[in-house]
Design an enzyme around this catalytic site. Structure first.
Site, short mmCIF file in Angstrom:
data_model
loop_
_atom_site.label_atom_id
_atom_site.label_comp_id
_atom_site.label_asym_id
_atom_site.label_seq_id
_atom_site.Cartn_x
_atom_site.Cartn_y
_atom_site.Cartn_z
N ALA A 106 -11.11 6.23 1.22
CA ALA A 106 -9.89 5.75 0.78
C ALA A 106 -8.78 5.35 2.17
CB ALA A 106 -9.50 6.30 -0.24
N THR A 162 -9.56 3.20 6.60
CA THR A 162 -9.62 1.93 6.88
C THR A 162 -8.14 1.91 7.51
OG1 THR A 162 -8.93 0.92 4.72
CG2 THR A 162 -11.02 0.97 6.11
N ALA A 163 -7.41 2.70 7.43
CA ALA A 163 -5.63 2.90 7.34
C ALA A 163 -5.60 3.20 8.67
CB ALA A 163 -4.63 3.77 6.85
N TYR A 164 -4.95 4.39 9.19
CA TYR A 164 -4.36 4.88 10.80
C TYR A 164 -5.29 5.47 11.41
CZ TYR A 164 -1.14 7.20 14.01
OH TYR A 164 -0.97 7.96 15.15
N TYR A 187 -8.53 4.16 10.83
CA TYR A 187 -9.12 2.81 12.06
C TYR A 187 -8.59 2.63 12.56
CZ TYR A 187 -11.67 -1.37 11.80
OH TYR A 187 -12.37 -2.64 12.25
N SER A 188 -7.47 2.40 12.97
CA SER A 188 -5.97 1.97 14.33
C SER A 188 -6.65 2.68 15.46
CB SER A 188 -5.44 2.33 13.53
OG SER A 188 -4.38 1.00 13.01
N ASN A 244 -4.67 9.23 2.22
CA ASN A 244 -5.12 9.07 2.64
C ASN A 244 -5.15 9.85 4.14
OD1 ASN A 244 -5.29 5.97 1.91
ND2 ASN A 244 -3.46 5.17 3.38
N ASP A 255 0.96 -1.11 0.23
CA ASP A 255 -0.17 -0.09 -0.09
C ASP A 255 1.08 1.01 0.23
OD1 ASP A 255 -2.13 -1.24 0.19
OD2 ASP A 255 -2.34 -0.94 2.10
N GLY A 256 1.56 1.28 0.84
CA GLY A 256 2.47 2.52 0.97
C GLY A 256 3.15 2.81 -0.04
#
Length: 253
Positions: free
Chosen positions: A151, A154-156, A158-159, A113, A43-44
């Site tokens: 988009a 769900t990354a940072y 969501y954490s 993101n 992803d990165g």
């Protein structure tokens, strides 16, 4: 769709091997001449490719040679042309960040993101939050805060216990990390057109850094964030595995 494909790979051993295999089996052209760009990595790397090719008309199709691969498709060398023809397209807009620093300099960057503010010292950050020029929170004491796109939800985001946002919802997530005051503040859902401003309180005592998709700047005193609809990132997914489906599936894991 024609068969002019540009293959771009991260520097990992797996991605390099995939690049060698695909370049042998399919013609590999320069990104400027391609009808589609295939990104090989995680992803990165996908975010890196989207940023560096945003001025090109070709959409980007990711093949997972990394770990999570939320923005990627499964890596399979066979039948690539057929998969590209059948692929479904998602269009997303990035966030534009404008950060003012203590030395008077200004740092600008785009984020697909999220844009995040993080404490850069031992003490919690103190942030004032304004939306569309109106102060909405006089003081947020926290480890940091972020604004995420659907988009990137769900990354940072969501954490940090932020909400998952459906693609096309025209909503941004404003989420705090380890909020101390107001205690356990749950954040906010904002219209996509909203302009969010963070003013750093006691910046000399409580330094804060800002980050837009891993492009960071230290010692910020104010950060303004807005959606940039003038830039459209076109991402291709295998049928039935687009971002909408992935975002829904993620909520039932």
């Amino acid at each position: 769709m024609s068969r002019k494909i540009a293959f771009l790979a991260s520097e990992t051993e797996i991605a390099s091997a995939a690049l060698a295999e695909l370049s042998t089996r399919y013609d590999n052209v320069a990104p400027e001449a391609a009808d589609v760009i295939v990104a090989l990595g995680g992803d990165g790397f996908m975010l890196h490719v989207l940023h560096t090719t945003q001025e090109l008309p070709a959409p980007v199709y990711g093949m997972n040679c990394g770990t999570v691969g939320f923005l990627m498709n499964e890596y399979v060398a066979d039948g690539l042309i057929e998969r590209l023809i059948a692929a479904e397209e998602e269009v997303i807009n990035p966030l534009a960040m404008r950060a003012e620093c203590t030395d008077g300099s200004v740092f600008e960057a785009l984020a697909i993101n999220e844009v995040s503010l993080l404490r850069a010292g031992p003490q919690a950050a103190k942030l004032q939050i304004s939306v569309d020029g109106r102060v909405r929170l006089d003081e947020l004491v926290c480890d940091g805060a972020l604004v995420a796109t659907p988009a990137g939800s769900t990354a940072y985001n969501y954490s940090a216990h932020g909400p998952i946002l459906p693609i096309g919802s025209d909503v941004l997530a404003l989420t705090a990390m380890s909020a101390f005051r107001p205690r356990r503040w749950r954040g906010a859902l904002l219209p996509k057109a909203a302009v969010v401003r963070f003013d750093v309180l006691q910046a000399d005592k409580r330094p804060v850094m800002a980050d837009a998709d891993s492009r960071s700047v230290r010692d910020v005193v104010a950060v303004e964030i807005r959606s940039n609809d003038a830039i459209q990132h076109r991402i291709l997914f295998d049928p039935g595995h687009g971002l909408e489906e992935r975002l829904i599936r993620e909520q039932f894991v």
